[in-house]
Design a protein around this motif. Structure first.
Motif, PDB file in Angstrom:
ATOM      1  N   ASP A   1      10.219   9.124   5.965  1.00  0.00           N
ATOM      2  CA  ASP A   1       9.730  10.145   6.913  1.00  0.00           C
ATOM      3  C   ASP A   1       9.319   9.542   8.243  1.00  0.00           C
ATOM      4  OD1 ASP A   1       9.848  12.028   5.011  1.00  0.00           O
ATOM      5  OD2 ASP A   1       7.689  12.183   4.649  1.00  0.00           O
ATOM      6  N   GLY A   2       9.172   8.210   8.277  1.00  0.00           N
ATOM      7  CA  GLY A   2       8.656   7.562   9.483  1.00  0.00           C
ATOM      8  C   GLY A   2       7.144   7.683   9.586  1.00  0.00           C
ATOM      9  N   SER A   3       6.479   7.954   8.432  1.00  0.00           N
ATOM     10  CA  SER A   3       5.029   8.156   8.470  1.00  0.00           C
ATOM     11  C   SER A   3       4.245   6.846   8.468  1.00  0.00           C
ATOM     12  CB  SER A   3       4.580   8.967   7.248  1.00  0.00           C
ATOM     13  OG  SER A   3       5.145  10.243   7.291  1.00  0.00           O
ATOM     14  N   LEU A   4       4.917   5.737   8.115  1.00  0.00           N
ATOM     15  CA  LEU A   4       4.183   4.474   7.955  1.00  0.00           C
ATOM     16  C   LEU A   4       4.641   3.468   9.014  1.00  0.00           C
ATOM     17  CD1 LEU A   4       4.407   4.151   4.053  1.00  0.00           C
ATOM     18  CD2 LEU A   4       2.655   5.316   5.415  1.00  0.00           C
ATOM     19  N   LEU A   5       3.812   3.229   9.983  1.00  0.00           N
ATOM     20  CA  LEU A   5       4.178   2.352  11.105  1.00  0.00           C
ATOM     21  C   LEU A   5       4.729   1.005  10.642  1.00  0.00           C
ATOM     22  CD1 LEU A   5       4.111   2.000  14.233  1.00  0.00           C
ATOM     23  CD2 LEU A   5       1.754   1.192  13.988  1.00  0.00           C
ATOM     24  N   PHE A   6       4.078   0.407   9.639  1.00  0.00           N
ATOM     25  CA  PHE A   6       4.543  -0.901   9.135  1.00  0.00           C
ATOM     26  C   PHE A   6       5.041  -0.810   7.695  1.00  0.00           C
ATOM     27  CE2 PHE A   6       1.104  -1.945  12.259  1.00  0.00           C
ATOM     28  CZ  PHE A   6       1.951  -2.396  13.269  1.00  0.00           C
ATOM     29  N   GLN A   7       5.435   0.382   7.291  1.00  0.00           N
ATOM     30  CA  GLN A   7       5.948   0.643   5.921  1.00  0.00           C
ATOM     31  C   GLN A   7       4.886   0.387   4.848  1.00  0.00           C
ATOM     32  OE1 GLN A   7       8.797   1.762   6.868  1.00  0.00           O
ATOM     33  NE2 GLN A   7       8.733   0.601   8.760  1.00  0.00           N
ATOM     34  N   GLN A   8       3.632   0.407   5.255  1.00  0.00           N
ATOM     35  CA  GLN A   8       2.566   0.120   4.286  1.00  0.00           C
ATOM     36  C   GLN A   8       1.538   1.251   4.249  1.00  0.00           C
ATOM     37  OE1 GLN A   8       1.269  -3.592   6.157  1.00  0.00           O
ATOM     38  NE2 GLN A   8       1.878  -4.695   4.317  1.00  0.00           N
ATOM     39  N   VAL A   9       0.834   1.327   3.129  1.00  0.00           N
ATOM     40  CA  VAL A   9      -0.351   2.168   3.036  1.00  0.00           C
ATOM     41  C   VAL A   9      -1.547   1.234   2.880  1.00  0.00           C
ATOM     42  CG1 VAL A   9       0.761   4.224   2.129  1.00  0.00           C
ATOM     43  CG2 VAL A   9       0.113   2.418   0.530  1.00  0.00           C
ATOM     44  N   PRO A  10      -2.763   1.683   3.091  1.00  0.00           N
ATOM     45  CA  PRO A  10      -3.263   3.032   3.316  1.00  0.00           C
ATOM     46  C   PRO A  10      -2.714   3.696   4.585  1.00  0.00           C
ATOM     47  CG  PRO A  10      -5.096   1.484   2.999  1.00  0.00           C
ATOM     48  CD  PRO A  10      -3.865   0.699   3.072  1.00  0.00           C
ATOM     49  N   MET A  11      -2.522   5.027   4.474  1.00  0.00           N
ATOM     50  CA  MET A  11      -2.238   5.822   5.662  1.00  0.00           C
ATOM     51  C   MET A  11      -3.163   7.032   5.624  1.00  0.00           C
ATOM     52  SD  MET A  11      -0.605   8.649   7.048  1.00  0.00           S
ATOM     53  CE  MET A  11       0.890   9.246   6.251  1.00  0.00           C
ATOM     54  N   VAL A  12      -3.739   7.335   6.762  1.00  0.00           N
ATOM     55  CA  VAL A  12      -4.649   8.479   6.846  1.00  0.00           C
ATOM     56  C   VAL A  12      -4.209   9.387   7.982  1.00  0.00           C
ATOM     57  CG1 VAL A  12      -7.043   9.212   7.249  1.00  0.00           C
ATOM     58  CG2 VAL A  12      -6.599   7.136   5.926  1.00  0.00           C
ATOM     59  N   GLU A  13      -3.970  10.636   7.632  1.00  0.00           N
ATOM     60  CA  GLU A  13      -3.684  11.638   8.674  1.00  0.00           C
ATOM     61  C   GLU A  13      -5.028  12.134   9.180  1.00  0.00           C
ATOM     62  OE1 GLU A  13      -0.521  14.568   7.954  1.00  0.00           O
ATOM     63  OE2 GLU A  13      -0.308  13.592   5.999  1.00  0.00           O
ATOM     64  N   ILE A  14      -5.275  11.886  10.450  1.00  0.00           N
ATOM     65  CA  ILE A  14      -6.579  12.249  11.007  1.00  0.00           C
ATOM     66  C   ILE A  14      -6.434  12.544  12.501  1.00  0.00           C
ATOM     67  CG2 ILE A  14      -7.189   9.769  11.305  1.00  0.00           C
ATOM     68  CD1 ILE A  14     -10.127  10.536  10.682  1.00  0.00           C
ATOM     69  N   ASP A  15      -6.991  13.665  12.919  1.00  0.00           N
ATOM     70  CA  ASP A  15      -7.005  14.039  14.347  1.00  0.00           C
ATOM     71  C   ASP A  15      -5.614  13.933  14.981  1.00  0.00           C
ATOM     72  OD1 ASP A  15      -9.688  14.422  13.984  1.00  0.00           O
ATOM     73  OD2 ASP A  15     -10.277  12.484  14.795  1.00  0.00           O
ATOM     74  N   GLY A  16      -4.610  14.394  14.269  1.00  0.00           N
ATOM     75  CA  GLY A  16      -3.255  14.408  14.829  1.00  0.00           C
ATOM     76  C   GLY A  16      -2.536  13.069  14.778  1.00  0.00           C
ATOM     77  N   MET A  17      -3.172  12.053  14.165  1.00  0.00           N
ATOM     78  CA  MET A  17      -2.523  10.723  14.067  1.00  0.00           C
ATOM     79  C   MET A  17      -2.191  10.424  12.606  1.00  0.00           C
ATOM     80  SD  MET A  17      -4.979   8.298  16.401  1.00  0.00           S
ATOM     81  CE  MET A  17      -6.538   8.885  15.761  1.00  0.00           C
ATOM     82  N   LYS A  18      -1.175   9.586  12.430  1.00  0.00           N
ATOM     83  CA  LYS A  18      -0.939   9.028  11.099  1.00  0.00           C
ATOM     84  C   LYS A  18      -1.372   7.574  11.195  1.00  0.00           C
ATOM     85  CE  LYS A  18       2.490  12.244   9.520  1.00  0.00           C
ATOM     86  NZ  LYS A  18       3.839  12.535   9.085  1.00  0.00           N
ATOM     87  N   MET A  19      -2.605   7.326  10.837  1.00  0.00           N
ATOM     88  CA  MET A  19      -3.159   5.982  11.045  1.00  0.00           C
ATOM     89  C   MET A  19      -2.849   5.063   9.872  1.00  0.00           C
ATOM     90  SD  MET A  19      -6.901   6.155  12.836  1.00  0.00           S
ATOM     91  CE  MET A  19      -6.754   4.441  13.334  1.00  0.00           C
ATOM     92  N   VAL A  20      -2.451   3.835  10.195  1.00  0.00           N
ATOM     93  CA  VAL A  20      -2.328   2.779   9.187  1.00  0.00           C
ATOM     94  C   VAL A  20      -3.193   1.608   9.640  1.00  0.00           C
ATOM     95  CG1 VAL A  20      -0.014   3.425   8.396  1.00  0.00           C
ATOM     96  CG2 VAL A  20      -0.255   1.812  10.292  1.00  0.00           C
ATOM     97  N   GLN A  21      -3.231   0.574   8.821  1.00  0.00           N
ATOM     98  CA  GLN A  21      -4.075  -0.606   9.009  1.00  0.00           C
ATOM     99  C   GLN A  21      -5.544  -0.246   8.713  1.00  0.00           C
ATOM    100  OE1 GLN A  21      -3.171  -3.523   8.985  1.00  0.00           O
ATOM    101  NE2 GLN A  21      -1.155  -3.690   9.915  1.00  0.00           N
TER     102      GLN A  21
END
Ligand SMILES: N[C@@H](CCC(=O)N[C@@H](CS)C(=O)NCC(=O)O)C(=O)O
Length: 260
Positions: free
Chosen positions: A85-105
């Motif tokens: 989906d392209g949801s993981l910037l570095f293909q890794q989790v944790p990922m948190v959808e927050i305030d319009g961002m898909k945050m990783v790291q």
């Protein structure tokens, strides 16, 4: 409040109510970023149904009194889907959808939440201290987190090392901080991310050795105090989104998902 402010508030509320009545697909299409942010709602956490790197994020949100949703990665395919989906910037989790961002790291996610909820000090120097304390607890928690993934023959030695590091390196440092300034919290006489992270580390270390705090009276009192903060107390109760320590079965499950 002036009449014009009231008018703006009313119009904005009306607009929001009308937008919320649209079906989700239409909402997404017709609203810009700003509305997406207004309606972002609860943060959504993407990770396995276990502690790992996400647990400190759960702790921080819970302590800040923020409700969150979780979408668990149960299979390799679930992880692949997020990657595709392209949801993981570095293909890794944790990922948190927050305030319009898909945050990783993890660290970036934690510092965003801490800053947003006023748990990150009042100035640069307080932030620097919070960062130092958090990095110390991250190092200790990292050792504990990786213990179940290690081969049986290495476990005993590593458990001894964890206990040695906790009691000879990390806990004496935090005990001294509390002793030197005599306050209830680590930084700025006010609850911060550093306190929440330290409590998480203390509880993890106690799972390794229940009396690990025996030589640290100020940390014992600290543990009691911070555990009693209502949001944290709630998180520590059964039925919360806090996860249990990983058992053999869960470790095998995680290894499959991440190809370990
Ligand atoms: N620096 C990253 C590391 C994240 C990380 O290692 N995530 C693991 C799961 S805990 C992962 O996604 N592994 C799969 C991979 O690296 O391809 C962070 O702190 O969030």
């Amino acid at each position: 409040m002036s009449a014009s402010e009231r008018g703006w508030g009313g119009r904005r509320r009306q607009a929001l109510i009308s937008v919320l009545s649209w079906p989700p697909a239409q909402r997404k299409e017709r609203t810009g970023n700003r509305n997406a942010e207004i309606m972002a709602g609860k943060p959504k956490l993407h990770y396995t149904n276990g502690r790992g790197k996400m647990e400190s994020i759960r702790w921080l949100l819970a302590a800040a009194g923020v409700e969150f949703e979780e979408e668990f990665i149960e299979t390799k395919e679930d992880l692949e889907k997020l990657r595709n989906d392209g949801s993981l910037l570095f293909q890794q989790v944790p990922m948190v959808e927050i305030d319009g961002m898909k945050m990783v790291q993890t660290r970036a996610i934690l510092s965003y939440i801490a800053a947003k909820h006023n748990l990150y000090g009042k100035d640069l120097k307080e932030r620097a201290w919070i960062d130092m304390y958090v990095e110390g607890t991250t190092d200790l928690m990292g050792m504990i987190m990786y213990l179940p993934f290690q081969p049986a023959e290495a476990k005993e030695k590593n458990l001894a090392l964890i206990i040695e590091r906790a009691t000879a390196r990390y806990f004496p440092a935090y005990e001294k901080v509390l002793k030197d300034h005599g306050h209830d919290y680590l930084v700025g006489n006010k609850l911060s991310w550093a306190d929440i992270h330290l409590l998480e580390a203390i509880l993890m270390a106690e799972e390794c050795k229940p009396d690990i705090l025996s030589a640290f009276p100020l940390l014992q009192a600290f543990k009691g105090r911070i555990s009693n903060i209502p949001t944290i107390k709630k998180f520590l109760q059964p039925g919360s989104q806090r996860k249990p320590p990983a058992d053999e079965k869960f470790i095998a499950h995680v290894k499959k998902i991440f190809n370990m």
